[in-house]
Motif scaffolding. Structure first.
Motif, PDB file in Angstrom:
ATOM      1  N   ARG A   1       0.844  -1.203   0.000  1.00 25.16           N
ATOM      2  CA  ARG A   1       0.000   0.000   0.000  1.00 25.16           C
ATOM      3  C   ARG A   1       0.875   1.248   0.000  1.00 25.16           C
ATOM      4  N   GLU A   2       1.897   1.257   0.862  1.00 27.88           N
ATOM      5  CA  GLU A   2       2.791   2.407   0.953  1.00 27.88           C
ATOM      6  C   GLU A   2       3.569   2.616  -0.348  1.00 27.88           C
ATOM      7  N   ALA A   3       4.080   1.524  -0.918  1.00 27.55           N
ATOM      8  CA  ALA A   3       4.834   1.624  -2.171  1.00 27.55           C
ATOM      9  C   ALA A   3       3.946   2.131  -3.315  1.00 27.55           C
ATOM     10  N   ALA A   4       2.702   1.660  -3.364  1.00 26.93           N
ATOM     11  CA  ALA A   4       1.780   2.114  -4.404  1.00 26.93           C
ATOM     12  C   ALA A   4       1.463   3.595  -4.225  1.00 26.93           C
ATOM     13  N   SER A   5       1.284   4.016  -2.992  1.00 24.72           N
ATOM     14  CA  SER A   5       0.999   5.421  -2.715  1.00 24.72           C
ATOM     15  C   SER A   5       2.155   6.303  -3.167  1.00 24.72           C
ATOM     16  N   LEU A   6       3.380   5.887  -2.862  1.00 21.54           N
ATOM     17  CA  LEU A   6       4.562   6.652  -3.275  1.00 21.54           C
ATOM     18  C   LEU A   6       4.680   6.717  -4.797  1.00 21.54           C
ATOM     19  N   ALA A   7       4.235   5.670  -5.471  1.00 21.83           N
ATOM     20  CA  ALA A   7       4.297   5.613  -6.935  1.00 21.83           C
ATOM     21  C   ALA A   7       3.069   6.257  -7.582  1.00 21.83           C
ATOM     22  N   GLU A   8       2.186   6.819  -6.735  1.00 23.54           N
ATOM     23  CA  GLU A   8       0.950   7.435  -7.219  1.00 23.54           C
ATOM     24  C   GLU A   8       0.123   6.453  -8.036  1.00 23.54           C
ATOM     25  N   SER A   9       0.057   5.229  -7.538  1.00 19.00           N
ATOM     26  CA  SER A   9      -0.694   4.161  -8.182  1.00 19.00           C
ATOM     27  C   SER A   9      -1.708   3.614  -7.186  1.00 19.00           C
ATOM     28  N   GLY A  10      -2.794   3.063  -7.679  1.00 20.17           N
ATOM     29  CA  GLY A  10      -3.804   2.493  -6.808  1.00 20.17           C
ATOM     30  C   GLY A  10      -3.477   1.061  -6.421  1.00 20.17           C
ATOM     31  N   PHE A  11      -3.999   0.636  -5.276  1.00  9.44           N
ATOM     32  CA  PHE A  11      -3.812  -0.742  -4.818  1.00  9.44           C
ATOM     33  C   PHE A  11      -5.056  -1.172  -4.078  1.00  9.44           C
ATOM     34  N   CYS A  12      -5.572  -2.340  -4.414  1.00  7.97           N
ATOM     35  CA  CYS A  12      -6.711  -2.875  -3.677  1.00  7.97           C
ATOM     36  C   CYS A  12      -6.584  -4.386  -3.562  1.00  7.97           C
ATOM     37  N   VAL A  13      -7.321  -4.918  -2.613  1.00  7.65           N
ATOM     38  CA  VAL A  13      -7.312  -6.351  -2.332  1.00  7.65           C
ATOM     39  C   VAL A  13      -8.716  -6.886  -2.561  1.00  7.65           C
ATOM     40  N   VAL A  14      -8.810  -8.002  -3.248  1.00  4.73           N
ATOM     41  CA  VAL A  14     -10.083  -8.676  -3.455  1.00  4.73           C
ATOM     42  C   VAL A  14     -10.067  -9.932  -2.594  1.00  4.73           C
ATOM     43  N   ALA A  15     -11.093 -10.091  -1.759  1.00  7.48           N
ATOM     44  CA  ALA A  15     -11.191 -11.255  -0.883  1.00  7.48           C
ATOM     45  C   ALA A  15     -12.653 -11.554  -0.617  1.00  7.48           C
ATOM     46  N   ARG A  16     -12.947 -12.832  -0.345  1.00  7.61           N
ATOM     47  CA  ARG A  16     -14.335 -13.189  -0.068  1.00  7.61           C
ATOM     48  C   ARG A  16     -14.491 -14.037   1.190  1.00  7.61           C
ATOM     49  N   THR A  17     -13.387 -14.396   1.824  1.00 11.28           N
ATOM     50  CA  THR A  17     -13.488 -15.259   2.991  1.00 11.28           C
ATOM     51  C   THR A  17     -13.216 -14.485   4.275  1.00 11.28           C
ATOM     52  N   ARG A  18     -13.832 -14.957   5.323  1.00 10.26           N
ATOM     53  CA  ARG A  18     -13.688 -14.323   6.637  1.00 10.26           C
ATOM     54  C   ARG A  18     -12.235 -14.319   7.109  1.00 10.26           C
ATOM     55  N   LYS A  19     -11.489 -15.374   6.804  1.00 14.17           N
ATOM     56  CA  LYS A  19     -10.094 -15.458   7.264  1.00 14.17           C
ATOM     57  C   LYS A  19      -9.209 -14.366   6.676  1.00 14.17           C
ATOM     58  N   ILE A  20      -9.632 -13.778   5.569  1.00 14.59           N
ATOM     59  CA  ILE A  20      -8.897 -12.648   4.992  1.00 14.59           C
ATOM     60  C   ILE A  20      -9.532 -11.333   5.442  1.00 14.59           C
ATOM     61  N   LEU A  21     -10.834 -11.250   5.368  1.00 14.27           N
ATOM     62  CA  LEU A  21     -11.528  -9.994   5.637  1.00 14.27           C
ATOM     63  C   LEU A  21     -11.430  -9.544   7.088  1.00 14.27           C
TER      64      LEU A  21
END
Length: 115
Positions: free
Chosen positions: A54-74
């Motif tokens: 997240r920090e590296a993407a912010s410094l590069a002015e790029s977006g970052f997101c995570v896709v998850a559907r299970t409770r163990k990740i969320l």
């Protein structure tokens, strides 16, 4: 760019995941999406990876997101605040050629915490 992780994200695999994700961050380039739908275990090392990326993407002015559907990740994303901005997306319509459509998917747009 979408990168899909499979299996366990723990102390042993986290450095590899970090390197792969950070290797796809380009200055003002396309947003990076980490698909964690196939992750069977998500340890604290995984949270560190997501925070670093997240920090590296912010410094590069790029977006970052995570896709998850299970409770163990969320749950760890929500409890630690790493997944600020997480939202549930509607169930996608089945594609005629799709073999499997997930029931639930959440996207966590990883942003810096407000000061």
């Amino acid at each position: 760019m979408v990168l899909t992780a499979r299996g366990e994200v723990d102390m042993a695999s986290a450095p590899y995941l970090r390197d792969r994700l950070q290797g796809e961050i380009h200055h003002a380039g396309p947003d990076l999406i980490a698909n964690l739908n196939d992750v069977s275990f998500f340890g604290a090392a995984g949270l560190d990876v997501l925070a670093d990326v997240r920090e590296a993407a912010s410094l590069a002015e790029s977006g970052f997101c995570v896709v998850a559907r299970t409770r163990k990740i969320l749950m760890p994303l929500r409890v630690t605040g790493v997944g600020l901005g997480a939202r549930r997306l509607p169930r996608p319509r089945p594609h005629p050629h799709a073999a499997l459509v997930p029931d639930r998917t959440s996207v966590a747009h990883l942003r810096e915490r407000p000061s």
